[in-house]
Design a protein around this motif. Sequence first.
Motif, PDB file in Angstrom:
ATOM      1  N   TYR A 192      -6.448  -1.890  -5.550  1.00 23.54           N
ATOM      2  CA  TYR A 192      -7.516  -1.534  -4.633  1.00 23.54           C
ATOM      3  C   TYR A 192      -7.368  -0.087  -4.174  1.00 23.54           C
ATOM      4  O   TYR A 192      -6.251   0.442  -4.090  1.00 23.54           O
ATOM      5  CB  TYR A 192      -7.493  -2.432  -3.388  1.00 23.54           C
ATOM      6  CG  TYR A 192      -7.646  -3.908  -3.664  1.00 23.54           C
ATOM      7  CD1 TYR A 192      -8.882  -4.538  -3.561  1.00 23.54           C
ATOM      8  CD2 TYR A 192      -6.545  -4.686  -4.012  1.00 23.54           C
ATOM      9  CE1 TYR A 192      -9.028  -5.901  -3.804  1.00 23.54           C
ATOM     10  CE2 TYR A 192      -6.671  -6.051  -4.262  1.00 23.54           C
ATOM     11  CZ  TYR A 192      -7.908  -6.648  -4.154  1.00 23.54           C
ATOM     12  OH  TYR A 192      -8.046  -7.993  -4.389  1.00 23.54           O
ATOM     13  N   ASP A 193      -8.497   0.528  -3.853  1.00 19.28           N
ATOM     14  CA  ASP A 193      -8.494   1.806  -3.150  1.00 19.28           C
ATOM     15  C   ASP A 193      -8.135   1.503  -1.706  1.00 19.28           C
ATOM     16  O   ASP A 193      -8.842   0.750  -1.027  1.00 19.28           O
ATOM     17  CB  ASP A 193      -9.891   2.444  -3.251  1.00 19.28           C
ATOM     18  CG  ASP A 193      -9.967   3.806  -2.582  1.00 19.28           C
ATOM     19  OD1 ASP A 193      -9.551   3.915  -1.404  1.00 19.28           O
ATOM     20  OD2 ASP A 193     -10.441   4.756  -3.207  1.00 19.28           O
ATOM     21  N   ALA A 194      -7.032   2.071  -1.210  1.00 20.01           N
ATOM     22  CA  ALA A 194      -6.545   1.729   0.128  1.00 20.01           C
ATOM     23  C   ALA A 194      -7.511   2.163   1.228  1.00 20.01           C
ATOM     24  O   ALA A 194      -7.577   1.527   2.285  1.00 20.01           O
ATOM     25  CB  ALA A 194      -5.172   2.361   0.367  1.00 20.01           C
ATOM     26  N   ALA A 195      -8.274   3.228   0.992  1.00 16.73           N
ATOM     27  CA  ALA A 195      -9.186   3.734   2.024  1.00 16.73           C
ATOM     28  C   ALA A 195     -10.434   2.872   2.140  1.00 16.73           C
ATOM     29  O   ALA A 195     -10.870   2.535   3.238  1.00 16.73           O
ATOM     30  CB  ALA A 195      -9.564   5.182   1.722  1.00 16.73           C
ATOM     31  N   THR A 196     -11.011   2.494   0.998  1.00 15.34           N
ATOM     32  CA  THR A 196     -12.271   1.745   1.010  1.00 15.34           C
ATOM     33  C   THR A 196     -12.077   0.240   0.853  1.00 15.34           C
ATOM     34  O   THR A 196     -13.031  -0.525   1.040  1.00 15.34           O
ATOM     35  CB  THR A 196     -13.183   2.238  -0.121  1.00 15.34           C
ATOM     36  OG1 THR A 196     -12.553   1.960  -1.384  1.00 15.34           O
ATOM     37  CG2 THR A 196     -13.428   3.743  -0.005  1.00 15.34           C
ATOM     38  N   LYS A 197     -10.852  -0.170   0.499  1.00 12.57           N
ATOM     39  CA  LYS A 197     -10.539  -1.587   0.224  1.00 12.57           C
ATOM     40  C   LYS A 197     -11.337  -2.106  -0.964  1.00 12.57           C
ATOM     41  O   LYS A 197     -11.518  -3.313  -1.138  1.00 12.57           O
ATOM     42  CB  LYS A 197     -10.797  -2.467   1.454  1.00 12.57           C
ATOM     43  CG  LYS A 197     -10.078  -2.034   2.707  1.00 12.57           C
ATOM     44  CD  LYS A 197      -8.582  -2.056   2.539  1.00 12.57           C
ATOM     45  CE  LYS A 197      -7.839  -1.803   3.848  1.00 12.57           C
ATOM     46  NZ  LYS A 197      -8.004  -0.443   4.358  1.00 12.57           N
ATOM     47  N   THR A 198     -11.813  -1.199  -1.810  1.00  9.84           N
ATOM     48  CA  THR A 198     -12.586  -1.580  -2.991  1.00  9.84           C
ATOM     49  C   THR A 198     -11.657  -1.859  -4.159  1.00  9.84           C
ATOM     50  O   THR A 198     -10.738  -1.072  -4.443  1.00  9.84           O
ATOM     51  CB  THR A 198     -13.555  -0.448  -3.395  1.00  9.84           C
ATOM     52  OG1 THR A 198     -14.399  -0.142  -2.279  1.00  9.84           O
ATOM     53  CG2 THR A 198     -14.411  -0.863  -4.588  1.00  9.84           C
ATOM     54  N   SER A 234       0.844  -1.193   0.000  1.00 11.71           N
ATOM     55  CA  SER A 234       0.000   0.000   0.000  1.00 11.71           C
ATOM     56  C   SER A 234       0.878   1.242   0.000  1.00 11.71           C
ATOM     57  O   SER A 234       1.932   1.273   0.653  1.00 11.71           O
ATOM     58  CB  SER A 234      -0.926   0.006   1.224  1.00 11.71           C
ATOM     59  OG  SER A 234      -0.175   0.034   2.430  1.00 11.71           O
ATOM     60  N   GLY A 235       0.462   2.253  -0.740  1.00 13.45           N
ATOM     61  CA  GLY A 235       1.236   3.479  -0.802  1.00 13.45           C
ATOM     62  C   GLY A 235       0.701   4.391  -1.891  1.00 13.45           C
ATOM     63  O   GLY A 235      -0.357   4.144  -2.495  1.00 13.45           O
ATOM     64  N   LEU A 291      -3.070   3.657  -2.762  1.00 15.37           N
ATOM     65  CA  LEU A 291      -3.571   2.458  -3.424  1.00 15.37           C
ATOM     66  C   LEU A 291      -2.981   1.222  -2.764  1.00 15.37           C
ATOM     67  O   LEU A 291      -1.963   1.297  -2.073  1.00 15.37           O
ATOM     68  CB  LEU A 291      -3.182   2.469  -4.904  1.00 15.37           C
ATOM     69  CG  LEU A 291      -3.665   3.643  -5.750  1.00 15.37           C
ATOM     70  CD1 LEU A 291      -2.966   3.613  -7.112  1.00 15.37           C
ATOM     71  CD2 LEU A 291      -5.169   3.595  -5.924  1.00 15.37           C
ATOM     72  N   ILE A 292      -3.605   0.090  -3.009  1.00  9.75           N
ATOM     73  CA  ILE A 292      -3.046  -1.205  -2.603  1.00  9.75           C
ATOM     74  C   ILE A 292      -2.786  -1.988  -3.879  1.00  9.75           C
ATOM     75  O   ILE A 292      -3.702  -2.230  -4.666  1.00  9.75           O
ATOM     76  CB  ILE A 292      -3.995  -1.991  -1.685  1.00  9.75           C
ATOM     77  CG1 ILE A 292      -4.192  -1.249  -0.361  1.00  9.75           C
ATOM     78  CG2 ILE A 292      -3.438  -3.396  -1.427  1.00  9.75           C
ATOM     79  CD1 ILE A 292      -5.190  -1.927   0.563  1.00  9.75           C
TER      80      ILE A 292
END
Length: 283
Positions: A127-133, A51-52, A110-111
């Motif tokens: 993935y979106d790191a905030a929403t894990k989507t 993630s970063g 992002l992840i």
Amino acid sequence: MVGEIKLGLCNPPEPIYLYVKNGEVSGESYLWYHYDINNDKTIPVQQRALSGYLQNLRLTSKEFKGKDNMKLDIIIAADELYVIRTGIETNFAKTFLLSVSQIQDFSKPLIIAAAPGEENVVFCRLYDAATKTRIRCEWNKDADWAEIISNIQSRLAGSSSDVPLPQQQTQVLRAVVPPSSKPSQDLRVKQIRTLLNYPVTSVIEWLRFQEVERPSELEDSQVDELVKSMCLFWAQDKFEHPSHVVSSYHEHVIEAVASGISEVTAVQAWMQNVQQSQQKLLN
């Protein structure tokens, strides 16, 4: 502030390289790894995601078995500066590029995850790191990868720079990936290349000969030469003599731009003029 800097023994502020591979060492499976060049040793990484903040994309040529291999470097700022290096033709690189091309705002983390496929294949899941989507995309084996990279780099150059990075990492980032001073040159070359239907691979080869990765790293005069070479290539079989090609380009493009007409408009008008002249000769 000095209080933000951890004093004492530490590792040099150099980027951490991650390499992508579906492999196994001593019964331990992995999807990416570190490489200890001093001891010629593969060090598996058990975590399958990083993630970063995506900072940049970079194309790097590496020699392997006497041949040049183009690598995609994905620059990620996190607790350290990471560089995910993978072959530009790999499924990991292509699925990453297709996914990340969907993103407009790179100020959010992002992840990047490695996912195993059949046999030795590795795919990328974003993935979106905030929403894990998960950021999904449609597979397109015929995508214009060079154009996708160029578009992403242009968006990164225009995205917010207010990313919370420690001072040492910011210094390393600037050393590894110097900020673009002329991002508009990337768009300029892309527009002319698209207009002329000029091969992307030829642009990449031209840039490599200049020892750069993007037009924005060149001087204005060098980009002028690149644009000129693309235009002359398009017109080379449309004139009886090479000198006529150059004089026509100078008259209809160079002089038009000097008078205030946009380069794209000037090139379009020149192309129409050349094609109309050809048609008159045929009739």
